[in-house]
Design a protein around this motif. Sequence first.
Motif, PDB file in Angstrom:
ATOM      1  N   LEU A   1      73.249  17.417  59.706  1.00  0.00           N
ATOM      2  CA  LEU A   1      73.305  18.420  60.765  1.00  0.00           C
ATOM      3  C   LEU A   1      73.788  17.732  62.034  1.00  0.00           C
ATOM      4  O   LEU A   1      73.330  16.632  62.360  1.00  0.00           O
ATOM      5  N   GLY A   2      74.725  18.365  62.748  1.00  0.00           N
ATOM      6  CA  GLY A   2      75.216  17.789  63.998  1.00  0.00           C
ATOM      7  C   GLY A   2      75.453  18.856  65.043  1.00  0.00           C
ATOM      8  O   GLY A   2      75.870  19.974  64.700  1.00  0.00           O
ATOM      9  N   PHE A   3      75.194  18.512  66.308  1.00  0.00           N
ATOM     10  CA  PHE A   3      75.460  19.430  67.421  1.00  0.00           C
ATOM     11  C   PHE A   3      75.928  18.644  68.640  1.00  0.00           C
ATOM     12  O   PHE A   3      75.546  17.485  68.833  1.00  0.00           O
ATOM     13  N   GLU A   4      76.756  19.292  69.446  1.00  0.00           N
ATOM     14  CA  GLU A   4      77.203  18.766  70.727  1.00  0.00           C
ATOM     15  C   GLU A   4      77.158  19.888  71.763  1.00  0.00           C
ATOM     16  O   GLU A   4      77.426  21.051  71.416  1.00  0.00           O
ATOM     17  N   PRO A   5      76.843  19.542  73.023  1.00  0.00           N
ATOM     18  CA  PRO A   5      76.394  18.238  73.507  1.00  0.00           C
ATOM     19  C   PRO A   5      74.961  17.957  73.047  1.00  0.00           C
ATOM     20  O   PRO A   5      74.090  18.806  73.177  1.00  0.00           O
ATOM     21  N   ILE A   6      74.735  16.763  72.487  1.00  0.00           N
ATOM     22  CA  ILE A   6      73.466  16.456  71.847  1.00  0.00           C
ATOM     23  C   ILE A   6      72.442  15.987  72.870  1.00  0.00           C
ATOM     24  O   ILE A   6      72.776  15.278  73.835  1.00  0.00           O
ATOM     25  N   GLN A   7      71.206  16.411  72.678  1.00  0.00           N
ATOM     26  CA  GLN A   7      70.095  15.941  73.496  1.00  0.00           C
ATOM     27  C   GLN A   7      69.175  15.026  72.681  1.00  0.00           C
ATOM     28  O   GLN A   7      68.714  14.003  73.171  1.00  0.00           O
ATOM     29  N   ARG A   8      68.965  15.370  71.398  1.00  0.00           N
ATOM     30  CA  ARG A   8      68.068  14.567  70.560  1.00  0.00           C
ATOM     31  C   ARG A   8      68.324  14.860  69.099  1.00  0.00           C
ATOM     32  O   ARG A   8      68.468  16.027  68.711  1.00  0.00           O
ATOM     33  N   ALA A   9      68.390  13.806  68.277  1.00  0.00           N
ATOM     34  CA  ALA A   9      68.441  13.938  66.817  1.00  0.00           C
ATOM     35  C   ALA A   9      67.146  13.339  66.271  1.00  0.00           C
ATOM     36  O   ALA A   9      66.822  12.190  66.572  1.00  0.00           O
ATOM     37  N   TRP A  10      66.444  14.127  65.441  1.00  0.00           N
ATOM     38  CA  TRP A  10      65.142  13.668  64.969  1.00  0.00           C
ATOM     39  C   TRP A  10      64.723  14.475  63.745  1.00  0.00           C
ATOM     40  O   TRP A  10      65.449  15.365  63.298  1.00  0.00           O
ATOM     41  N   GLY A  11      63.565  14.149  63.209  1.00  0.00           N
ATOM     42  CA  GLY A  11      63.029  14.878  62.072  1.00  0.00           C
ATOM     43  C   GLY A  11      61.519  14.942  62.167  1.00  0.00           C
ATOM     44  O   GLY A  11      60.881  14.054  62.737  1.00  0.00           O
ATOM     45  N   ASN A  12      60.949  15.998  61.614  1.00  0.00           N
ATOM     46  CA  ASN A  12      59.498  16.178  61.617  1.00  0.00           C
ATOM     47  C   ASN A  12      59.018  16.039  60.173  1.00  0.00           C
ATOM     48  O   ASN A  12      59.188  16.963  59.367  1.00  0.00           O
ATOM     49  N   PRO A  13      58.430  14.892  59.804  1.00  0.00           N
ATOM     50  CA  PRO A  13      58.105  14.623  58.396  1.00  0.00           C
ATOM     51  C   PRO A  13      57.227  15.668  57.709  1.00  0.00           C
ATOM     52  O   PRO A  13      57.490  16.021  56.559  1.00  0.00           O
ATOM     53  N   PRO A  14      56.172  16.211  58.352  1.00  0.00           N
ATOM     54  CA  PRO A  14      55.331  17.150  57.602  1.00  0.00           C
ATOM     55  C   PRO A  14      56.027  18.451  57.237  1.00  0.00           C
ATOM     56  O   PRO A  14      55.603  19.128  56.303  1.00  0.00           O
ATOM     57  N   VAL A  15      57.093  18.831  57.972  1.00  0.00           N
ATOM     58  CA  VAL A  15      57.694  20.152  57.739  1.00  0.00           C
ATOM     59  C   VAL A  15      58.304  20.277  56.349  1.00  0.00           C
ATOM     60  O   VAL A  15      57.990  21.253  55.647  1.00  0.00           O
ATOM     61  N   PRO A  16      59.175  19.369  55.830  1.00  0.00           N
ATOM     62  CA  PRO A  16      59.993  18.396  56.537  1.00  0.00           C
ATOM     63  C   PRO A  16      61.291  19.058  57.009  1.00  0.00           C
ATOM     64  O   PRO A  16      61.717  20.080  56.462  1.00  0.00           O
ATOM     65  N   CYS A  17      61.935  18.439  58.028  1.00  0.00           N
ATOM     66  CA  CYS A  17      63.121  19.064  58.598  1.00  0.00           C
ATOM     67  C   CYS A  17      63.985  18.039  59.311  1.00  0.00           C
ATOM     68  O   CYS A  17      63.556  16.912  59.570  1.00  0.00           O
ATOM     69  N   LEU A  18      65.198  18.458  59.604  1.00  0.00           N
ATOM     70  CA  LEU A  18      66.131  17.739  60.464  1.00  0.00           C
ATOM     71  C   LEU A  18      66.316  18.526  61.751  1.00  0.00           C
ATOM     72  O   LEU A  18      66.315  19.767  61.730  1.00  0.00           O
ATOM     73  N   HIS A  19      66.505  17.817  62.855  1.00  0.00           N
ATOM     74  CA  HIS A  19      66.874  18.444  64.122  1.00  0.00           C
ATOM     75  C   HIS A  19      68.097  17.743  64.697  1.00  0.00           C
ATOM     76  O   HIS A  19      68.171  16.510  64.708  1.00  0.00           O
ATOM     77  N   ALA A  20      69.043  18.543  65.186  1.00  0.00           N
ATOM     78  CA  ALA A  20      70.107  18.064  66.062  1.00  0.00           C
ATOM     79  C   ALA A  20      70.094  19.029  67.235  1.00  0.00           C
ATOM     80  O   ALA A  20      70.695  20.097  67.184  1.00  0.00           O
ATOM     81  N   ASP A  21      69.368  18.671  68.288  1.00  0.00           N
ATOM     82  CA  ASP A  21      69.056  19.602  69.366  1.00  0.00           C
ATOM     83  C   ASP A  21      70.017  19.416  70.529  1.00  0.00           C
ATOM     84  O   ASP A  21      70.049  18.343  71.149  1.00  0.00           O
ATOM     85  N   PRO A  22      70.795  20.439  70.851  1.00  0.00           N
ATOM     86  CA  PRO A  22      71.768  20.304  71.931  1.00  0.00           C
ATOM     87  C   PRO A  22      71.159  20.565  73.310  1.00  0.00           C
ATOM     88  O   PRO A  22      70.125  21.226  73.444  1.00  0.00           O
TER      89      PRO A  22
END
Length: 337
Positions: free
Chosen positions: A273-294
Amino acid sequence: MTTPLLSGPRVFAIVMGGGLMVAVAVGTSPAQPPQIDDIPPRQRLEELIRHGFTTEEMARVLQIPVDQVEPLRKQLGAWPFHELPARHANDPLRILPYPGVRHPRIGFLEGAVNPRAESKFSVFAPWDERHYVVVDFPEAVFSNLGLIYLAHTHVETVWTRRGVELPEQTWIRRPHGDLFQRRDLPNRIAFETWVRPQRDRVLMRLTLHNGTDALLSGLRVQICAMLKMMGPGFNAVDNANANKLFAPPYAAVCDRPIDSQDPDNRPRRWVTLGFEPIQRAWGNPPVPCLHADPQIPDCPPGQHRSAQGALWFFEGEDVRAELRRLDQTDWRTAVWE
C-alpha cells in the motif's frame, strides 16, 4: 439512533415467486434520502458468496431467514463459490464494496466498535480470489478542527461531541469498475473518494473540499488495509510486525516472516500500500493491517486538496527492487475521472 455492527446500508425485502425474499440495499438515515445500490439480486448474492460469507452472514446482510438463503440462491441461479467466473490474467483486479456484518479485524476490536461498511472495499488477490484485503478508505480524517470523520466508534469526534450522527452512505459504482463516494460534512467540509481497479494495481484518490471561511490545516488521513481475509501468513497476529516492511511512502506485508526461509522454496507473496504525500507508514499487529497515511496539504477556503495512492500485489523475493520499480510508475500522478 444506534448503528449495528458494520452498519452500512439497510435493506428491505421484496417477495419473489414461491414466497422467497431478496433484499435491496437502502439507506435508512432520516438525514438524507434513501440511496439504492441498484444491482441485480443475483449479483448481490454472488458478491456475498465471493466474499466467502457463511449462510448465517448472508442472511444477516439480506435480512432474510437463514433457511431461505440456499433456496434463494438456487431460484436466482447464483453460482456457488467454486463455479463463480474467474478473473482472467489481463482483467483489472477485482474490487467490490465490502458488504459489512463480518468484522474485518481479527483483534483490537475495542478500537473499532460498530465499523461502518460505507468506507470499506475489498481487493481480491490475483493468485487466489478466496483471499482479499479490506481497505478502509478513509478510516479517519483529522484536521485543525479535530477528528472530522471516523469509520467506526472508538475515540470522540467533532460530531459525537455535538451529538450529531453522520448519515450512512454506500459506494456508487462507476464505469470501468470504479467506486466513488462523496461525504458532505455538516460544517461545509466535504471529501470524495475514488477507487479504480487496473490489471496490476488499484488506484485511489481522496480529495478534500473546504467550503468554510477559514484555512484547514493538519489534514491527516488514515488509510487502513486489513489482512484478516488474506489467509495464513498475511494475517499473522504478532507484536513485532515480522512479516511487514515500512519504507515510506510504502507499507508492505509478506505471507511469511521476512527473515524466514521456506523449505519448499515457494515464491514470496506481497501486498503493498502506498500514498503521497505520505505522513506515516506503519502496521497494527493485532488487527492485523497496513497503513500508508497521507498528509493532505493545507486547504484555503473555497479550494480543494488531494492525496493519491495505490495497492499492489507482488510475487518475488526482492520487494525493495519492486518498490523501486513502483517509484518509476505513474501512480502518484495518474489522472482518471
